[in-house]
Design a protein around this motif. Structure first.
Motif, PDB file in Angstrom:
ATOM      1  N   VAL A   1      -3.034  46.174 -37.604  1.00 30.32           N
ATOM      2  CA  VAL A   1      -3.108  46.801 -36.237  1.00 30.32           C
ATOM      3  C   VAL A   1      -3.689  48.196 -36.283  1.00 30.32           C
ATOM      4  O   VAL A   1      -3.623  48.800 -37.340  1.00 30.32           O
ATOM      5  N   LYS A   2      -4.599  48.388 -35.302  1.00 37.89           N
ATOM      6  CA  LYS A   2      -4.995  49.956 -35.612  1.00 37.89           C
ATOM      7  C   LYS A   2      -4.485  50.792 -34.369  1.00 37.89           C
ATOM      8  O   LYS A   2      -4.284  50.442 -33.271  1.00 37.89           O
ATOM      9  N   LEU A   3      -4.169  51.911 -34.613  1.00 36.69           N
ATOM     10  CA  LEU A   3      -3.316  52.760 -33.510  1.00 36.69           C
ATOM     11  C   LEU A   3      -4.516  53.927 -33.048  1.00 36.69           C
ATOM     12  O   LEU A   3      -5.359  54.217 -33.953  1.00 36.69           O
ATOM     13  N   GLN A   4      -4.414  54.251 -31.914  1.00 38.26           N
ATOM     14  CA  GLN A   4      -5.155  55.246 -31.590  1.00 38.26           C
ATOM     15  C   GLN A   4      -4.480  56.507 -30.779  1.00 38.26           C
ATOM     16  O   GLN A   4      -3.654  55.814 -29.602  1.00 38.26           O
ATOM     17  N   ARG A   5      -4.526  57.647 -30.815  1.00 37.29           N
ATOM     18  CA  ARG A   5      -4.044  58.556 -30.128  1.00 37.29           C
ATOM     19  C   ARG A   5      -4.616  58.534 -28.672  1.00 37.29           C
ATOM     20  O   ARG A   5      -5.764  58.185 -28.440  1.00 37.29           O
ATOM     21  N   ILE A   6      -3.999  58.752 -27.781  1.00 37.31           N
ATOM     22  CA  ILE A   6      -4.537  59.022 -26.131  1.00 37.31           C
ATOM     23  C   ILE A   6      -4.081  59.979 -25.580  1.00 37.31           C
ATOM     24  O   ILE A   6      -3.159  60.817 -26.111  1.00 37.31           O
ATOM     25  N   ASP A   7      -5.012  60.838 -24.670  1.00 39.36           N
ATOM     26  CA  ASP A   7      -4.741  62.100 -24.161  1.00 39.36           C
ATOM     27  C   ASP A   7      -3.990  61.971 -22.438  1.00 39.36           C
ATOM     28  O   ASP A   7      -4.488  60.666 -22.002  1.00 39.36           O
ATOM     29  N   ALA A   8      -3.296  62.503 -22.347  1.00 40.79           N
ATOM     30  CA  ALA A   8      -2.616  62.804 -21.106  1.00 40.79           C
ATOM     31  C   ALA A   8      -3.851  62.977 -19.933  1.00 40.79           C
ATOM     32  O   ALA A   8      -4.680  63.862 -20.159  1.00 40.79           O
ATOM     33  N   GLY A   9      -3.758  62.122 -18.791  1.00 41.15           N
ATOM     34  CA  GLY A   9      -4.638  62.565 -17.711  1.00 41.15           C
ATOM     35  C   GLY A   9      -4.363  61.794 -16.558  1.00 41.15           C
ATOM     36  O   GLY A   9      -3.343  61.001 -16.396  1.00 41.15           O
ATOM     37  N   THR A  10      -5.272  62.103 -15.664  1.00 39.22           N
ATOM     38  CA  THR A  10      -4.971  61.279 -14.346  1.00 39.22           C
ATOM     39  C   THR A  10      -5.861  60.080 -14.445  1.00 39.22           C
ATOM     40  O   THR A  10      -7.065  60.090 -14.382  1.00 39.22           O
ATOM     41  N   ILE A  11      -5.159  59.076 -13.785  1.00 37.41           N
ATOM     42  CA  ILE A  11      -6.002  57.808 -13.553  1.00 37.41           C
ATOM     43  C   ILE A  11      -6.076  57.437 -11.986  1.00 37.41           C
ATOM     44  O   ILE A  11      -5.102  57.575 -11.267  1.00 37.41           O
ATOM     45  N   GLU A  12      -7.230  57.278 -11.441  1.00 40.32           N
ATOM     46  CA  GLU A  12      -7.619  57.161 -10.124  1.00 40.32           C
ATOM     47  C   GLU A  12      -7.678  55.788  -9.820  1.00 40.32           C
ATOM     48  O   GLU A  12      -8.470  55.150 -10.415  1.00 40.32           O
ATOM     49  N   GLU A  13      -6.922  55.067  -9.100  1.00 35.87           N
ATOM     50  CA  GLU A  13      -7.257  53.532  -8.795  1.00 35.87           C
ATOM     51  C   GLU A  13      -7.388  53.553  -7.146  1.00 35.87           C
ATOM     52  O   GLU A  13      -6.857  53.930  -6.288  1.00 35.87           O
ATOM     53  N   SER A  14      -8.300  52.743  -7.032  1.00 30.55           N
ATOM     54  CA  SER A  14      -9.025  52.630  -5.741  1.00 30.55           C
ATOM     55  C   SER A  14      -9.420  51.158  -5.463  1.00 30.55           C
ATOM     56  O   SER A  14      -9.951  50.509  -6.671  1.00 30.55           O
ATOM     57  N   SER A  15      -9.499  50.693  -4.346  1.00 28.60           N
ATOM     58  CA  SER A  15      -9.941  49.103  -4.096  1.00 28.60           C
ATOM     59  C   SER A  15     -10.625  49.199  -2.806  1.00 28.60           C
ATOM     60  O   SER A  15     -10.244  50.003  -1.889  1.00 28.60           O
ATOM     61  N   GLU A  16     -11.703  48.420  -2.634  1.00 30.10           N
ATOM     62  CA  GLU A  16     -12.452  48.352  -1.496  1.00 30.10           C
ATOM     63  C   GLU A  16     -12.473  46.933  -0.947  1.00 30.10           C
ATOM     64  O   GLU A  16     -12.437  45.908  -1.843  1.00 30.10           O
ATOM     65  N   PHE A  17     -12.141  46.575   0.067  1.00 28.89           N
ATOM     66  CA  PHE A  17     -12.025  45.150   0.921  1.00 28.89           C
ATOM     67  C   PHE A  17     -12.805  45.153   1.998  1.00 28.89           C
ATOM     68  O   PHE A  17     -12.855  46.292   2.837  1.00 28.89           O
ATOM     69  N   VAL A  18     -13.442  44.074   2.317  1.00 30.90           N
ATOM     70  CA  VAL A  18     -14.362  43.788   3.416  1.00 30.90           C
ATOM     71  C   VAL A  18     -13.521  42.567   4.159  1.00 30.90           C
ATOM     72  O   VAL A  18     -13.220  41.309   3.316  1.00 30.90           O
ATOM     73  N   GLY A  19     -13.538  42.807   5.465  1.00 33.91           N
ATOM     74  CA  GLY A  19     -13.052  41.698   6.162  1.00 33.91           C
ATOM     75  C   GLY A  19     -12.473  41.923   7.480  1.00 33.91           C
ATOM     76  O   GLY A  19     -13.030  42.976   8.073  1.00 33.91           O
ATOM     77  N   SER A  20     -11.867  41.324   8.519  1.00 39.00           N
ATOM     78  CA  SER A  20     -11.491  41.573   9.690  1.00 39.00           C
ATOM     79  C   SER A  20     -10.034  41.067   9.867  1.00 39.00           C
ATOM     80  O   SER A  20      -9.627  40.153   9.303  1.00 39.00           O
TER      81      SER A  20
END
Length: 83
Positions: free
Chosen positions: A50-69
């Motif tokens: 297993v390979k371990l890796q350090r991560i940095d704290a940050g903001t994750i932006e999640e968005s979705s686009e939908f087309v419909g009626s």
């Protein structure tokens, strides 16, 4: 239907005897506790590296686009109230 009725009648006869129910429950509960399991003595494969890796704290932006009626399931016409 006859097969179903037969099975229900058979199950009712089995469950009517409390001693039989207790013996069946104890057998089911203790059957998994055997120590002489050949599969338990078999060697398991070595663990995968297993390979371990350090991560940095940050903001994750999640968005979705939908087309419909959209369409209402029920249409109601309301007259506006005026004063």
């Amino acid at each position: 239907m006859q097969k179903r009725d037969y099975l229900l009648k058979y199950l009712n006869c089995l469950l009517a005897n409390p001693v039989l129910v207790i013996v069946l429950m104890l057998t089911a509960l203790t059957s998994g506790c055997q120590k002489n399991d050949p599969a338990a003595n078999a060697q398991s494969p070595p663990p995968l590296p297993v390979k371990l890796q350090r991560i940095d704290a940050g903001t994750i932006e999640e968005s979705s686009e939908f087309v419909g009626s959209l369409e209402a399931q029920q249409n109601d016409n309301y007259a506006g109230a005026t004063d």
